[in-house]
Design a protein around this motif. Structure first.
Motif, mmCIF file in Angstrom:
data_model
loop_
_atom_site.group_PDB
_atom_site.id
_atom_site.type_symbol
_atom_site.label_atom_id
_atom_site.label_comp_id
_atom_site.label_asym_id
_atom_site.label_seq_id
_atom_site.Cartn_x
_atom_site.Cartn_y
_atom_site.Cartn_z
ATOM 1 N N ALA A 1 34.396 48.434 24.036
ATOM 2 C CA ALA A 1 35.328 49.559 23.906
ATOM 3 C C ALA A 1 36.755 49.186 24.283
ATOM 4 C CB ALA A 1 34.862 50.726 24.783
ATOM 5 N N ILE A 2 36.979 47.962 24.790
ATOM 6 C CA ILE A 2 38.303 47.650 25.329
ATOM 7 C C ILE A 2 38.919 46.395 24.715
ATOM 8 C CG2 ILE A 2 37.708 48.706 27.546
ATOM 9 C CD1 ILE A 2 37.528 45.881 28.726
ATOM 10 N N GLU A 3 40.235 46.353 24.799
ATOM 11 C CA GLU A 3 41.020 45.144 24.590
ATOM 12 C C GLU A 3 41.892 44.964 25.823
ATOM 13 O OE1 GLU A 3 41.838 44.573 19.852
ATOM 14 O OE2 GLU A 3 43.189 45.904 20.956
ATOM 15 N N VAL A 4 42.139 43.722 26.210
ATOM 16 C CA VAL A 4 42.958 43.458 27.388
ATOM 17 C C VAL A 4 44.058 42.470 27.032
ATOM 18 C CG1 VAL A 4 40.994 43.882 28.919
ATOM 19 C CG2 VAL A 4 41.521 41.538 28.209
ATOM 20 N N ASP A 5 45.041 42.363 27.920
ATOM 21 C CA ASP A 5 46.126 41.415 27.677
ATOM 22 C C ASP A 5 45.597 39.989 27.662
ATOM 23 O OD1 ASP A 5 46.735 40.006 30.463
ATOM 24 O OD2 ASP A 5 46.282 42.116 30.864
ATOM 25 N N GLU A 6 46.449 39.089 27.226
ATOM 26 C CA GLU A 6 46.041 37.705 26.984
ATOM 27 C C GLU A 6 45.624 36.951 28.239
ATOM 28 O OE1 GLU A 6 50.609 38.098 26.963
ATOM 29 O OE2 GLU A 6 48.853 39.277 26.382
ATOM 30 N N LYS A 7 45.987 37.442 29.435
ATOM 31 C CA LYS A 7 45.695 36.715 30.672
ATOM 32 C C LYS A 7 44.534 37.315 31.468
ATOM 33 C CE LYS A 7 50.475 35.111 31.304
ATOM 34 N NZ LYS A 7 51.648 35.097 32.208
ATOM 35 N N THR A 8 44.022 38.461 31.059
ATOM 36 C CA THR A 8 43.004 39.169 31.838
ATOM 37 C C THR A 8 41.596 38.716 31.457
ATOM 38 O OG1 THR A 8 44.373 41.114 32.243
ATOM 39 C CG2 THR A 8 41.991 41.445 32.284
ATOM 40 N N GLY A 9 40.783 38.393 32.493
ATOM 41 C CA GLY A 9 39.403 37.992 32.290
ATOM 42 C C GLY A 9 38.452 38.913 33.022
ATOM 43 N N ILE A 10 37.187 38.569 33.049
ATOM 44 C CA ILE A 10 36.166 39.437 33.611
ATOM 45 C C ILE A 10 36.352 39.650 35.114
ATOM 46 C CG2 ILE A 10 34.469 37.605 34.083
ATOM 47 C CD1 ILE A 10 33.748 41.118 32.609
ATOM 48 N N ILE A 11 36.864 38.629 35.829
ATOM 49 C CA ILE A 11 37.107 38.798 37.266
ATOM 50 C C ILE A 11 38.218 39.830 37.495
ATOM 51 C CG2 ILE A 11 37.784 37.649 39.400
ATOM 52 C CD1 ILE A 11 35.006 36.895 38.321
ATOM 53 N N ASP A 12 39.263 39.772 36.673
ATOM 54 C CA ASP A 12 40.341 40.766 36.780
ATOM 55 C C ASP A 12 39.808 42.167 36.519
ATOM 56 O OD1 ASP A 12 42.547 38.833 37.145
ATOM 57 O OD2 ASP A 12 42.063 38.265 35.092
ATOM 58 N N LEU A 13 38.901 42.298 35.541
ATOM 59 C CA LEU A 13 38.317 43.602 35.250
ATOM 60 C C LEU A 13 37.454 44.085 36.410
ATOM 61 C CD1 LEU A 13 37.386 43.208 31.469
ATOM 62 C CD2 LEU A 13 39.220 44.596 32.454
ATOM 63 N N GLY A 14 36.777 43.152 37.074
ATOM 64 C CA GLY A 14 36.021 43.533 38.261
ATOM 65 C C GLY A 14 36.921 44.049 39.365
ATOM 66 N N ARG A 15 38.054 43.381 39.557
ATOM 67 C CA ARG A 15 39.021 43.856 40.569
ATOM 68 C C ARG A 15 39.599 45.202 40.173
ATOM 69 N NH1 ARG A 15 41.521 37.847 40.830
ATOM 70 N NH2 ARG A 15 40.237 37.019 42.532
ATOM 71 N N LEU A 16 39.839 45.386 38.875
ATOM 72 C CA LEU A 16 40.316 46.683 38.389
ATOM 73 C C LEU A 16 39.310 47.772 38.731
ATOM 74 C CD1 LEU A 16 41.815 47.477 34.895
ATOM 75 C CD2 LEU A 16 39.964 48.853 35.809
ATOM 76 N N ALA A 17 38.011 47.487 38.495
ATOM 77 C CA ALA A 17 36.973 48.486 38.775
ATOM 78 C C ALA A 17 36.948 48.852 40.260
ATOM 79 C CB ALA A 17 35.611 47.959 38.330
ATOM 80 N N LEU A 18 37.102 47.853 41.125
ATOM 81 C CA LEU A 18 37.121 48.132 42.561
ATOM 82 C C LEU A 18 38.341 48.964 42.944
ATOM 83 C CD1 LEU A 18 36.002 44.644 43.946
ATOM 84 C CD2 LEU A 18 34.658 46.758 43.875
ATOM 85 N N ALA A 19 39.517 48.638 42.357
ATOM 86 C CA ALA A 19 40.726 49.418 42.641
ATOM 87 C C ALA A 19 40.582 50.844 42.124
ATOM 88 C CB ALA A 19 41.942 48.739 42.019
ATOM 89 N N PHE A 20 39.966 50.985 40.949
ATOM 90 C CA PHE A 20 39.759 52.314 40.370
ATOM 91 C C PHE A 20 38.852 53.144 41.271
ATOM 92 C CE2 PHE A 20 38.740 55.658 37.563
ATOM 93 C CZ PHE A 20 39.646 55.639 36.528
ATOM 94 N N ARG A 21 37.784 52.518 41.742
ATOM 95 C CA ARG A 21 36.865 53.222 42.629
ATOM 96 C C ARG A 21 37.569 53.637 43.916
ATOM 97 N NH1 ARG A 21 31.321 50.592 45.168
ATOM 98 N NH2 ARG A 21 30.471 52.518 46.048
ATOM 99 N N ALA A 22 38.409 52.741 44.465
ATOM 100 C CA ALA A 22 39.130 53.056 45.692
ATOM 101 C C ALA A 22 40.105 54.209 45.480
ATOM 102 C CB ALA A 22 39.876 51.820 46.193
ATOM 103 N N ALA A 23 40.807 54.204 44.346
ATOM 104 C CA ALA A 23 41.774 55.269 44.075
ATOM 105 C C ALA A 23 41.090 56.617 43.932
ATOM 106 C CB ALA A 23 42.566 54.940 42.812
#
Length: 288
Positions: free
Chosen positions: A210-232
């Motif tokens: 369902a997603i597209e990401v910028d050229e530098k973002t990988g699965i670890i970055d998405l994992g960190r995003l998920a943790l930040a989203f959960r925290a917010a």
């Protein structure tokens, strides 16, 4: 490695000097005429959902919804609604416009095809959503009886997209969009997934499909995003909108727009950047 190979990339980042903390720009692209998305009269490619997720070096994570009709200065185009930036220049112009509006450099861009939201909701077995009034909205396809209900992907998508039947318009839609993603996030961290590899594969496949990401973002970055989203979205996080001075600002030439408070907004974004705001809900419609 399997998940990284499934990620789709798009040129998006501006290359501007970094700002403190980590900033994610989340955009829900509205692909017309497919994937279960009802028409609502808007022409061309649009971003129905625009959120800034910021994880400061210290302090609470913040998830801030930007109304798609926010009145902004689009680089090279002039005054317009925020979602027009995506229509004119895709992800790169949207990123530049949001950076100009917030003063935050976007480190990671994630574009979500709204039609794929239903697949993600179905992959977690549905989610419970709440709304305290009845809705019968032909534009989004949402039919809702006041209260809380278990929803499948089709209903959750309509719930997230409905605007015309919401008395708070785009502001209310932003609240419901955060509710949907928060509900999915809670289901996705269910410990039972650890012993259900088939469900893990289905969820990752639906999410990455369902997603597209910028050229530098990988699965670890998405994992960190998920943790930040959960925290917010948790009790120690910040959610809401920037300070709004006029939800029906009509400057001429662009119709009705949402005007952010020109006096309060600069300090608001600086406090988000530096983690200085207390946890809780911020912004929203101006109080009369």
């Amino acid at each position: 490695m399997w998940a990284n190979g499934k990620i789709q990339h798009v040129d998006a980042l501006s290359g501007a000097p970094g700002t403190a903390g980590t900033t994610y720009l989340l955009a829900g692209s509205d692909a017309r005429g497919g994937d279960g998305i009802a028409e609502d009269g808007t022409e061309g490619a649009r971003t129905d959902t625009i959120m800034v997720l910021h994880k400061p070096s210290s302090g609470p994570a913040a998830l801030i919804s930007l109304p798609r009709d926010t009145f902004v200065d689009v680089p090279g185009k002039g005054p317009a609604k925020l979602n027009a930036a995506y229509s004119w220049g895709g992800a790169p112009l949207l990123v530049q416009t949001v950076e100009g509006l917030t003063g935050l450099t976007v480190d990671h861009y994630v574009e979500i095809g709204l039609g794929g939201v239903s697949n993600v909701v179905n992959a977690v077995g549905g989610v419970e959503l709440c709304l305290d009034y009845d809705v019968n909205d032909p534009n989004s396809g949402l039919v809702w009886a006041a209260g809380c209900h278990e929803t499948d992907g089709t209903t959750a998508l309509a719930f997230a997209r409905m605007r015309y039947a919401d008395p708070k318009g785009d502001i209310g839609r932003g609240e419901r969009q955060r509710q949907v993603v928060g509900a999915v996030s809670q289901k996705a961290v269910d410990a039972s997934l650890l012993v259900k590899p088939g469900d893990q594969v289905a969820l990752i496949g639906a999410g990455l499909g369902a997603i597209e990401v910028d050229e530098k973002t990988g699965i670890i970055d998405l994992g960190r995003l998920a943790l930040a989203f959960r925290a917010a979205n948790g009790p120690d996080g910040i959610t809401g909108t920037p300070p709004i001075s006029n939800p029906d600002y009509r400057p001429g030439g662009v119709g009705s727009t949402v005007q952010l408070d020109p006096d309060l907004s600069p300090a608001f974004w600086a406090d988000i950047r530096d983690g200085k705001l207390p946890p809780g809900v911020v912004g929203g419609l101006p109080q009369s």
